[in-house]
Write an enzyme that holds these catalytic residues in place. Sequence first.
Site, PDB file in Angstrom:
ATOM      1  N   THR A   1       2.882  -1.269   9.086  1.00 34.11           N
ATOM      2  CA  THR A   1       3.006  -2.417  10.069  1.00 34.11           C
ATOM      3  C   THR A   1       2.820  -3.352   9.363  1.00 34.11           C
ATOM      4  O   THR A   1       4.201  -4.101  10.001  1.00 34.11           O
ATOM      5  CB  THR A   1       2.155  -2.616  10.977  1.00 34.11           C
ATOM      6  OG1 THR A   1       0.926  -2.794  10.398  1.00 34.11           O
ATOM      7  CG2 THR A   1       1.153  -1.324  11.614  1.00 34.11           C
TER       8      THR A   1
ATOM      9  N   ASP B   1       1.342  -1.019   0.391  1.00 36.75           N
ATOM     10  CA  ASP B   1       0.193  -0.105  -0.192  1.00 36.75           C
ATOM     11  C   ASP B   1       1.058   1.135  -0.180  1.00 36.75           C
ATOM     12  O   ASP B   1       2.120   1.121  -0.097  1.00 36.75           O
ATOM     13  CB  ASP B   1      -1.126   0.241   1.201  1.00 36.75           C
ATOM     14  CG  ASP B   1      -0.264   0.492   2.130  1.00 36.75           C
ATOM     15  OD1 ASP B   1       0.665   0.407   3.004  1.00 36.75           O
ATOM     16  OD2 ASP B   1      -0.992  -0.121   3.208  1.00 36.75           O
TER      17      ASP B   1
ATOM     18  N   HIS C   1       7.529 -31.323   9.780  1.00 36.57           N
ATOM     19  CA  HIS C   1       6.630 -29.390   9.544  1.00 36.57           C
ATOM     20  C   HIS C   1       6.000 -30.388   8.491  1.00 36.57           C
ATOM     21  O   HIS C   1       4.878 -29.208   8.182  1.00 36.57           O
ATOM     22  CB  HIS C   1       7.482 -28.919   8.998  1.00 36.57           C
ATOM     23  CG  HIS C   1       9.240 -28.936  10.327  1.00 36.57           C
ATOM     24  ND1 HIS C   1       8.593 -28.323  11.923  1.00 36.57           N
ATOM     25  CD2 HIS C   1      10.407 -29.118   9.942  1.00 36.57           C
ATOM     26  CE1 HIS C   1      10.184 -28.639  12.146  1.00 36.57           C
ATOM     27  NE2 HIS C   1      10.816 -29.009  11.595  1.00 36.57           N
TER      28      HIS C   1
ATOM     29  N   HIS D   1      10.147 -23.847   8.927  1.00 37.07           N
ATOM     30  CA  HIS D   1       9.223 -25.086   9.609  1.00 37.07           C
ATOM     31  C   HIS D   1       7.998 -24.630   9.370  1.00 37.07           C
ATOM     32  O   HIS D   1       7.352 -25.551   9.459  1.00 37.07           O
ATOM     33  CB  HIS D   1       9.805 -24.601  10.868  1.00 37.07           C
ATOM     34  CG  HIS D   1      10.455 -25.126  12.039  1.00 37.07           C
ATOM     35  ND1 HIS D   1      10.945 -25.511  12.838  1.00 37.07           N
ATOM     36  CD2 HIS D   1      11.384 -25.986  11.412  1.00 37.07           C
ATOM     37  CE1 HIS D   1      12.098 -26.497  13.503  1.00 37.07           C
ATOM     38  NE2 HIS D   1      12.258 -26.488  11.844  1.00 37.07           N
TER      39      HIS D   1
HETATM   40  C1  RB5 Z   1      -2.502   2.631   6.116  1.00 39.46           C
HETATM   41  O1  RB5 Z   1      -2.229   4.080   6.935  1.00 39.46           O
HETATM   42  C2  RB5 Z   1      -1.742   1.878   7.508  1.00 39.46           C
HETATM   43  O2  RB5 Z   1      -3.037   1.394   8.256  1.00 39.46           O
HETATM   44  C3  RB5 Z   1      -1.804  -0.194   6.767  1.00 39.46           C
HETATM   45  O3  RB5 Z   1      -0.075   0.526   6.113  1.00 39.46           O
HETATM   46  C4  RB5 Z   1      -1.354  -1.016   7.526  1.00 39.46           C
HETATM   47  O4  RB5 Z   1      -0.443  -1.072   8.317  1.00 39.46           O
HETATM   48  C5  RB5 Z   1      -2.382  -2.053   7.884  1.00 39.46           C
HETATM   49  O5  RB5 Z   1      -1.848  -2.908   8.650  1.00 39.46           O
END
Ligand code: RB5
Length: 153
Positions: free
Chosen positions: A76, A17, A142, A107
């Site tokens: 994240t 994204d 595994h 694994h």
């Molecule tokens: C975008 O702002 C953010 O929410 C996205 O990149 C991500 O971290 C979502 O899990």
Amino acid sequence: MSEDKTPYESPVIIGCDHAAYPLKETIKAFLQGKGVEVIDAGCHGLNSVNYPDFAKEVAGSISNGTYKKGILLCGTGLGMSMAANRFKGVRAALVSDGFSARMSRMHNDSNILVLGARVIGESLALDLVQTWMETPFEGGRHLDRIQMFESFE
Ligand code: RB5
């Protein structure tokens, strides 16, 4: 003397994204430099987009067998991994350390690597991509364990 080059699996499909667009471009160039064909599922800029659209594109193509390996990136890595793991046959691993990147292959036979561009830096990200691409699955017990959860609905 012959060059000691680990052959990287190719092609690899990659999606991100807006939060991870620059990292996606960096990883794409890194893989292309290793001779990997990179299928770029987007996004293609910094304008705000919805990560599930790209998770669907990448994880869907792994799930239906079009591609064997994928990489997903968001801020994240959490949203991408949650969305990707809804697809049958997808084992998306969100990692931020080398040990987990390696073990996710050895694994868990992870078929999608997920990274958080707001969590880790570029050098670590490339290191994790390299580890993940170079580590084979161990199979054996595994594989039995993966098969146990692959039948979950
Ligand atoms: C975008 O702002 C953010 O929410 C996205 O990149 C991500 O971290 C979502 O899990």
